[in-house]
Design an enzyme around this catalytic site. Structure first.
Site, short mmCIF file in Angstrom:
data_model
loop_
_atom_site.label_atom_id
_atom_site.label_comp_id
_atom_site.label_asym_id
_atom_site.label_seq_id
_atom_site.Cartn_x
_atom_site.Cartn_y
_atom_site.Cartn_z
N ALA A 207 67.86 -1.66 15.82
CA ALA A 207 66.68 -2.55 15.86
C ALA A 207 66.15 -2.68 17.29
CB ALA A 207 67.05 -3.92 15.30
N GLU B 18 67.33 -10.36 19.33
CA GLU B 18 67.99 -9.04 19.50
C GLU B 18 68.64 -8.93 20.88
OE1 GLU B 18 68.31 -6.66 17.35
OE2 GLU B 18 66.76 -6.95 15.83
N GLY B 19 69.13 -10.04 21.40
CA GLY B 19 69.71 -10.08 22.74
C GLY B 19 68.65 -10.50 23.73
N PHE C 206 80.82 -11.52 30.48
CA PHE C 206 80.84 -12.45 29.34
C PHE C 206 82.18 -13.14 29.17
CE2 PHE C 206 77.86 -8.98 28.11
CZ PHE C 206 76.70 -9.73 28.15
P1 TGC Z 1 82.48 -7.01 23.10
O1 TGC Z 1 83.90 -7.38 23.36
O2 TGC Z 1 81.69 -6.36 24.20
O3 TGC Z 1 82.38 -6.05 21.82
C1 TGC Z 1 83.03 -6.37 20.60
C2 TGC Z 1 83.25 -5.08 19.85
O4 TGC Z 1 81.96 -4.51 19.52
C3 TGC Z 1 81.83 -3.21 20.13
N1 TGC Z 1 80.43 -3.11 20.54
C4 TGC Z 1 79.54 -2.39 19.87
N2 TGC Z 1 79.64 -1.58 18.81
C5 TGC Z 1 78.53 -0.98 18.36
N3 TGC Z 1 77.33 -1.18 18.93
C6 TGC Z 1 77.18 -1.99 19.99
N4 TGC Z 1 75.98 -2.22 20.50
C7 TGC Z 1 78.31 -2.64 20.52
N5 TGC Z 1 78.53 -3.50 21.55
C8 TGC Z 1 79.83 -3.78 21.54
C9 TGC Z 1 82.80 -3.20 21.29
O5 TGC Z 1 83.18 -1.91 21.62
C10 TGC Z 1 83.93 -4.01 20.69
O6 TGC Z 1 84.64 -3.17 19.79
P2 TGC Z 1 86.23 -3.35 19.60
O7 TGC Z 1 86.59 -2.28 18.63
O8 TGC Z 1 86.80 -3.16 20.98
O9 TGC Z 1 86.44 -4.73 19.07
O10 TGC Z 1 81.73 -8.30 22.55
P3 TGC Z 1 81.39 -9.68 23.26
O11 TGC Z 1 81.84 -10.77 22.34
O12 TGC Z 1 81.89 -9.69 24.69
O13 TGC Z 1 79.79 -9.70 23.25
C11 TGC Z 1 79.06 -8.72 23.88
C12 TGC Z 1 77.56 -9.06 23.82
C13 TGC Z 1 77.24 -10.34 24.54
C14 TGC Z 1 76.86 -7.90 24.53
C15 TGC Z 1 77.10 -9.15 22.35
O14 TGC Z 1 77.70 -10.20 21.71
C16 TGC Z 1 75.60 -9.28 22.22
O15 TGC Z 1 74.91 -8.26 22.18
N6 TGC Z 1 75.05 -10.53 22.10
C17 TGC Z 1 73.64 -10.73 21.81
C18 TGC Z 1 73.49 -11.21 20.38
C19 TGC Z 1 72.28 -10.65 19.72
O16 TGC Z 1 71.66 -9.71 20.15
N7 TGC Z 1 71.96 -11.23 18.57
C20 TGC Z 1 70.87 -10.72 17.79
C21 TGC Z 1 70.83 -11.37 16.43
S1 TGC Z 1 69.87 -10.51 15.25
C22 TGC Z 1 68.29 -10.77 15.76
O17 TGC Z 1 68.00 -11.33 16.76
C23 TGC Z 1 67.26 -10.23 14.86
S2 TGC Z 1 65.63 -10.54 15.34
C24 TGC Z 1 64.94 -9.49 14.25
C25 TGC Z 1 63.51 -9.38 14.30
O18 TGC Z 1 62.82 -10.31 13.80
O19 TGC Z 1 63.01 -8.30 14.76
P1 FAD Z 2 71.65 -18.98 23.63
O1 FAD Z 2 72.67 -17.94 23.33
O2 FAD Z 2 72.06 -20.41 23.51
O3 FAD Z 2 71.10 -18.71 25.09
C1 FAD Z 2 70.35 -19.68 25.82
C2 FAD Z 2 70.12 -19.12 27.24
O4 FAD Z 2 71.40 -18.91 27.87
C3 FAD Z 2 69.42 -17.77 27.22
O5 FAD Z 2 68.52 -17.70 28.30
C4 FAD Z 2 70.55 -16.77 27.43
O6 FAD Z 2 70.11 -15.58 28.07
C5 FAD Z 2 71.47 -17.57 28.35
N1 FAD Z 2 72.86 -17.13 28.28
C6 FAD Z 2 73.68 -17.11 27.19
N2 FAD Z 2 74.86 -16.59 27.52
C7 FAD Z 2 74.82 -16.26 28.83
C8 FAD Z 2 75.72 -15.66 29.76
N3 FAD Z 2 76.95 -15.29 29.39
N4 FAD Z 2 75.31 -15.48 31.03
C9 FAD Z 2 74.07 -15.85 31.42
N5 FAD Z 2 73.16 -16.42 30.60
C10 FAD Z 2 73.53 -16.61 29.32
N6 FAD Z 2 69.11 -13.88 14.57
C11 FAD Z 2 69.59 -13.24 13.48
O7 FAD Z 2 70.81 -13.17 13.28
N7 FAD Z 2 68.76 -12.71 12.55
C12 FAD Z 2 67.40 -12.75 12.68
O8 FAD Z 2 66.68 -12.24 11.82
C13 FAD Z 2 66.86 -13.43 13.81
N8 FAD Z 2 65.50 -13.59 13.93
C14 FAD Z 2 65.01 -14.36 14.94
C15 FAD Z 2 63.66 -14.68 14.97
C16 FAD Z 2 63.14 -15.52 15.97
C17 FAD Z 2 61.69 -15.89 15.95
C18 FAD Z 2 64.00 -16.00 16.99
C19 FAD Z 2 63.47 -16.88 18.09
C20 FAD Z 2 65.34 -15.69 16.96
C21 FAD Z 2 65.86 -14.88 15.94
N9 FAD Z 2 67.25 -14.63 15.86
C22 FAD Z 2 67.76 -13.98 14.77
C23 FAD Z 2 68.17 -15.26 16.80
C24 FAD Z 2 68.22 -14.60 18.18
O9 FAD Z 2 68.91 -13.39 18.13
C25 FAD Z 2 68.85 -15.61 19.14
O10 FAD Z 2 67.90 -16.63 19.36
C26 FAD Z 2 69.25 -14.95 20.46
O11 FAD Z 2 70.30 -14.03 20.27
C27 FAD Z 2 69.68 -16.00 21.51
O12 FAD Z 2 70.54 -16.93 20.98
P2 FAD Z 2 70.26 -18.51 21.19
O13 FAD Z 2 68.86 -18.78 20.78
O14 FAD Z 2 71.34 -19.25 20.51
O15 FAD Z 2 70.33 -18.73 22.75
#
Ligand code: TGC
Ligand code: FAD
Length: 392
Positions: free
Chosen positions: A250, A371-372, A391
């Protein structure tokens, strides 16, 4: 809203690097956006409603599962085509691109990659046509950037799983037919489950009051003792790496999508600057507005080349998570900065719904967060180049 006069910028002849198929796919999406999105999107954003009538059009241009093989209903295209489709859709609106991203990379991708044959056959063809719409539940109220801390959980009850917990900020949740939900089992291991609308105890309240992504429906997923059939477990991959693998796909699409939003802002600002006369000459003839426009096209061109190279790597199966993070972070940041500058070029007109810029700018506040976040992607790059995780 003004008629859509969009002309795509291509300062470095990037088109020459695309195949005929890429251009055909891109042009079909471009025409569809002009015909079916531009005339309606401002109204839907203003009333904060997702235009459900566009679902079949999204399916027709291959936006649902572009790279999923045709035998499962996907378009069977390569990763660059996928990127180009996302670019064109986001040129129209980031919220519409969100719907396509979620359906393709966060619902079809995990079912295709981690699901079994029965699950693929049951869900993918219907997701490809839009008969089923899906959503992806990872984020929780207390676990956003740190999804590994999730508390949503399921227990094995013999003939079914019992699911409890809540997800927040879920795109498409208010109308989705199915949800790919990430939850921990009794050993604390993360698994994906397919939860279907209508299962008792499963509700999807809509989140209201957003100033961003208003044409996309966002909501919660609430699981109150939901009985999930055992055949709905995705067994192909477990652990946090499973949902993060979906995010790679994504985030890649978003790196392309953001270029579309930036192109639309640039094109609108350029046209306006040439037509708007102040002090007896077009504002385009002033050095300050030229600086803004010249920097915009420079940044768009760099972002195009970054996305295209990433697409080549992805086609070869070589793109790393950190490379994808860099492109998502750079290109969304580029787009939001261009939106802010472009809005200024339009002066007061820039804040109205007559033009698309303010809507893009507000949308991109979500895109730079979901998406991060911008910060998280920087830390992923930092971890990759130094070998140290910030982290933990
Ligand atoms: P960490 O210890 O680094 O990793 C845990 C395990 O995962 C593996 N891994 C991956 N595998 C596949 N793809 C990746 N991109 C991977 N990144 C890490 C890693 O190797 C490890 O594997 P194993 O076998 O050793 O256990 O994990 P951490 O807990 O320290 O977190 C790392 C961090 C912060 C980078 C990760 O948690 C992160 O990317 N956080 C951001 C969360 C996020 O992006 N949320 C998105 C929610 S969905 C969304 O927002 C949809 S919006 C959709 C829309 O409307 O378009
Ligand atoms: P937080 O994690 O609480 O972060 C708050 C602030 O702290 C941010 O600036 C962040 O960068 C900072 N921060 C956090 N950790 C650290 C660190 N270790 N070091 C330095 N700074 C840090 N999620 C889904 O699962 N599915 C979806 O379909 C989806 N759709 C979304 C649609 C919309 C419109 C929005 C707004 C969000 C959506 N999300 C979805 C959630 C989205 O992925 C999260 O909002 C995003 O990952 C950030 O999480 P949070 O909002 O809890 O912020």
């Amino acid at each position: 809203m003004k008629p859509d006069l969009f002309e795509a910028p291509d300062y470095y002849n990037v088109d020459d690097l695309l195949s005929e198929e890429h251009k055909l796919v891109r042009d079909a999406a471009r025409q569809w956006v002009k015909r079916d999105i531009s005339p309606i999107i401002e109204e839907y954003a203003q009333k904060a409603e997702f235009p459900k009538q566009i679902i079949s059009g999204l399916a027709d241009i291959g936006a649902f599962g572009p790279y999923i093989p045709a035998e499962y209903g996907g378009a069977g295209l390569d990763q660059i085509s996928y990127g180009l489709i996302m670019q064109e859709i986001e040129r129209g609106d980031s919220g519409v691109r969100s719907t396509a991203s979620v359906q393709s990379s966060l619902v079809m991708y995990p079912i295709y990659t981690y699901g079994n044959e029965a699950q693929r056959k049951k869900y993918l063809p219907k997701l490809a046509t839009g008969e089923f719409m899906g959503c992806f539940g990872l984020t929780e109220p207390d676990h956003g950037s740190n999804p590994g801390g999730m508390t949503t959980n399921f227990k094995d009850k013999g003939d079914h799983y019992l699911l409890n917990g809540a997800k927040l900020w879920i795109s498409n949740s208010p109308f989705a037919d199915i949800a790919v939900v990430w939850a921990k089992n009794e050993e604390g291991r993360i698994h994906g489950l397919i939860v279907e609308r209508g299962m008792e105890g499963f509700t999807t309240p809509e989140t209201h009051g957003k100033w961003s992504l208003r044409a996309s429906a966002t909501g919660e997923l609430i699981f109150d003792n939901v009985k999930v059939p055992k055949e709905n477990l995705l067994t192909g991959k477990t652990g946090l790496g499973a949902p993060l693998g979906c995010l790679d796909s994504a985030r890649y699409g978003i790196a392309w999508g953001a270029i579309g939003a930036a192109m639309d802002c640039y094109d609108t600002a350029l046209r306006y600057a040439k037509e708007r006369i102040q002090f007896g000459k077009p504002i385009a003839a002033t050095q300050l507005q030229q600086k803004k426009l010249a920097e915009m096209i420079t940044e768009i061109t760099k972002a195009q080349l970054l996305a295209l190279r990433l697409g080549q790597l992805k086609n070869e199966g070589k793109a790393t998570t950190a490379q994808i993070s860099m492109a998502k972070r750079n290109n969304v940041d580029m787009a939001i900065k261009i939106a802010r500058e472009a809005r200024q070029v339009l002066g007061g007109m820039g804040i109205t719904g007559e033009y698309s810029i303010m809507r893009h700018m507000m949308n991109l506040e979500s895109v730079i967060t979901y998406e991060g976040t911008h910060d998280i992607h920087l830390l992923i790059t930092g971890m990759d180049i130094t070998g140290h995780s910030a982290f933990k």
